[in-house]
Design an enzyme around this catalytic site. Structure first.
Site, PDB file in Angstrom:
ATOM      1  N   LYS A 196       0.851  -1.184   0.000  1.00 14.56           N
ATOM      2  CA  LYS A 196       0.000   0.000   0.000  1.00 14.56           C
ATOM      3  C   LYS A 196       0.888   1.236   0.000  1.00 14.56           C
ATOM      4  O   LYS A 196       1.562   1.530   0.988  1.00 14.56           O
ATOM      5  CB  LYS A 196      -0.891  -0.013   1.242  1.00 14.56           C
ATOM      6  CG  LYS A 196      -1.794   1.197   1.334  1.00 14.56           C
ATOM      7  CD  LYS A 196      -2.760   1.065   2.495  1.00 14.56           C
ATOM      8  CE  LYS A 196      -3.611   2.292   2.624  1.00 14.56           C
ATOM      9  NZ  LYS A 196      -4.548   2.191   3.741  1.00 14.56           N
ATOM     10  N   LYS A 249      -1.870  -1.464  -4.174  1.00 14.36           N
ATOM     11  CA  LYS A 249      -2.745  -0.294  -4.161  1.00 14.36           C
ATOM     12  C   LYS A 249      -1.928   0.980  -4.129  1.00 14.36           C
ATOM     13  O   LYS A 249      -0.990   1.029  -3.358  1.00 14.36           O
ATOM     14  CB  LYS A 249      -3.636  -0.430  -2.925  1.00 14.36           C
ATOM     15  CG  LYS A 249      -4.399   0.775  -2.522  1.00 14.36           C
ATOM     16  CD  LYS A 249      -5.070   0.534  -1.200  1.00 14.36           C
ATOM     17  CE  LYS A 249      -5.639   1.869  -0.798  1.00 14.36           C
ATOM     18  NZ  LYS A 249      -5.885   2.028   0.571  1.00 14.36           N
TER      19      LYS A 249
HETATM   20  C1  PBG Z   1      -7.774   2.959   5.277  1.00 12.20           C
HETATM   21  C2  PBG Z   1      -7.921   2.913   3.810  1.00 12.20           C
HETATM   22  C3  PBG Z   1      -7.700   3.939   2.873  1.00 12.20           C
HETATM   23  C4  PBG Z   1      -8.052   3.440   1.640  1.00 12.20           C
HETATM   24  C5  PBG Z   1      -8.446   2.113   1.838  1.00 12.20           C
HETATM   25  N1  PBG Z   1      -8.337   1.815   3.177  1.00 12.20           N
HETATM   26  C6  PBG Z   1      -7.282   5.344   3.068  1.00 12.20           C
HETATM   27  C7  PBG Z   1      -5.922   5.703   3.450  1.00 12.20           C
HETATM   28  O1  PBG Z   1      -5.014   4.899   3.632  1.00 12.20           O
HETATM   29  O2  PBG Z   1      -5.764   6.925   3.637  1.00 12.20           O
HETATM   30  C8  PBG Z   1      -8.033   4.205   0.363  1.00 12.20           C
HETATM   31  C9  PBG Z   1      -8.957   3.720  -0.658  1.00 12.20           C
HETATM   32  C10 PBG Z   1      -9.253   4.661  -1.763  1.00 12.20           C
HETATM   33  O3  PBG Z   1      -8.666   5.738  -1.946  1.00 12.20           O
HETATM   34  O4  PBG Z   1     -10.158   4.303  -2.523  1.00 12.20           O
HETATM   35  N2  PBG Z   1      -6.476   2.895   5.740  1.00 12.20           N
HETATM   36 ZN    ZN Z   2      -6.239   3.623   7.816  1.00 10.67          ZN
END
Ligand code: PBG
Ligand code: ZN
Length: 327
Positions: A196, A249
């Site tokens: 991520k 992601k």
């Molecule tokens: C929570 C989370 C996030 C997303 C998925 N789970 C936000 C972040 O990390 O700030 C982002 C998903 C998206 O932008 O569609 N941690």
């Molecule tokens: Zn989060």
């Protein structure tokens, strides 16, 4: 690669059936996961300003929407919760009466076959908006893992098929795995947000989930976009810790990671086409600069072609509709 002077296939591309015959990639609704925002309370369906076309539902209002998804062949969803109350410790994330536990029960009651995945993180539930417990301006890793494990057990107990930890804490997968096993949920799957990246493409989501950090950013715990090998290492560690599905992601900016992970690891790989990817297509098409349907289908197909097994996308419902119309 072998040089090939045979151009017959290329010349025959004017025949659609022949093009379909030799196509290497097929986009099907069965690999799509629709992210769904659930807000605590009852009787509410509301628009999300930062994500036109996507709505928030209270648990009681979810069934009609999900039943439409199922009719289109989308049998998997990923839940995000907006609690009625936030605090420093994100208590609503792991309360048995919390919004996600309610939503899971409601959905599993109506659709036992639906694959229900629940995002596991604290940022939607904490008053400061960070993904974990904060002390002296720093996120406390191990304390956070404890609470993520607690939340996972609550979601598993409510009936979730998959828990999806997205906090990027060290050892979160092994912590969650042992908590699940100790509570008798050996068969609950873990889909880990392994690779991520810290990304500005999450900002529409943070508005949708009301989860922007009130200070600092998430670079302490999310990956640096410059680092591919580090991303693969994170995936490897999650697999060693017991992840069943690994995620990359955002999707479009990290297809190299998807392809490399595909060739190294044998687990299902999920690619998450995030809120900013959705909004770029949406906004450009609303402005009349691009064709929404064609661009959304093209990018989704390219993510599949890169090697994703599962595609998590806000366009899941639309894509399924478009595929159905084409048939
Ligand atoms: C929570 C989370 C996030 C997303 C998925 N789970 C936000 C972040 O990390 O700030 C982002 C998903 C998206 O932008 O569609 N941690
Ligand atoms: Zn989060």
């Amino acid at each position: 690669m072998i040089e090939n002077k045979n151009t017959r296939l290329r010349r025959l591309r004017k025949n659609k059936a022949l093009r379909d015959l030799i196509a290497e990639t097929e986009l099907s609704p069965r690999i799509l996961v629709q992210p769904v925002f659930v807000v605590d309370g009852s009787g509410i369906i509301e628009d999300i300003q930062s994500m036109p076309g996507i709505k928030r539902y209270t648990p009681d209002k979810l069934t009609d929407y999900v039943s439409d998804l199922i009719k289109l062949g989308v049998n998997s969803i990923l839940l995000f919760g907006l609690p009625s109350r936030k605090d420093e410790f994100g208590s609503e994330a792991y309360s048995k009466e919390g919004v996600i536990a309610k939503a899971i029960k409601e959905l599993k009651n109506s659709f036992p076959e639906l694959v229900v995945a629940a995002d596991v993180c604290l940022c939607e539930y904490t008053s400061h908006g960070h993904c974990g417990i904060v002390s002296d301006g720093m996120v406390m890793n191990d304390k956070t893992v404890e609470l993520l494990s607690k939340a996972s057990t609550v979601y598993a107990e409510a009936g979730a098929d998959i828990v999806a930890p997205s906090a990027m804490m060290d050892h979160q997968v092994s912590g969650i795995r042992s908590a699940l096993d100790n509570s008798g949920f050996e068969d609950t799957l873990i889909m880990s947000y392994s690779a991520k990246f810290a990304s500005s493409l999450y900002s529409p989501f943070r508005c949708a989930a009301d989860s922007s950090p009130s200070f600092g950013d998430r670079k302490q715990y999310q990956l640096d976009i410059r680092n591919a090998r580090e991303a693969l290492r994170e995936i490897y560690l999650d697999i060693l810790e017991g992840a069943d599905i690994v995620m990359v992601k955002p999707a479009i900016s990290n297809l190299d990671i998807v392809t490399k992970a595909r060739s190294i690891f044998d687990l299902p790989i999920a690619a998450y086409s995030v809120s900013g990817e959705y909004c770029m297509i949406k906004a450009a098409s609303v402005a009349g600069f691009i064709n929404e349907r064609e661009v959304a289908l093209e990018l989704a197909t390219s993510i599949k072609r890169a090697g994703a097994t599962i595609l998590i996308t806000y366009y899941a419902e639309k894509i399924a509709q478009w595929i159905q119309e084409e048939e």
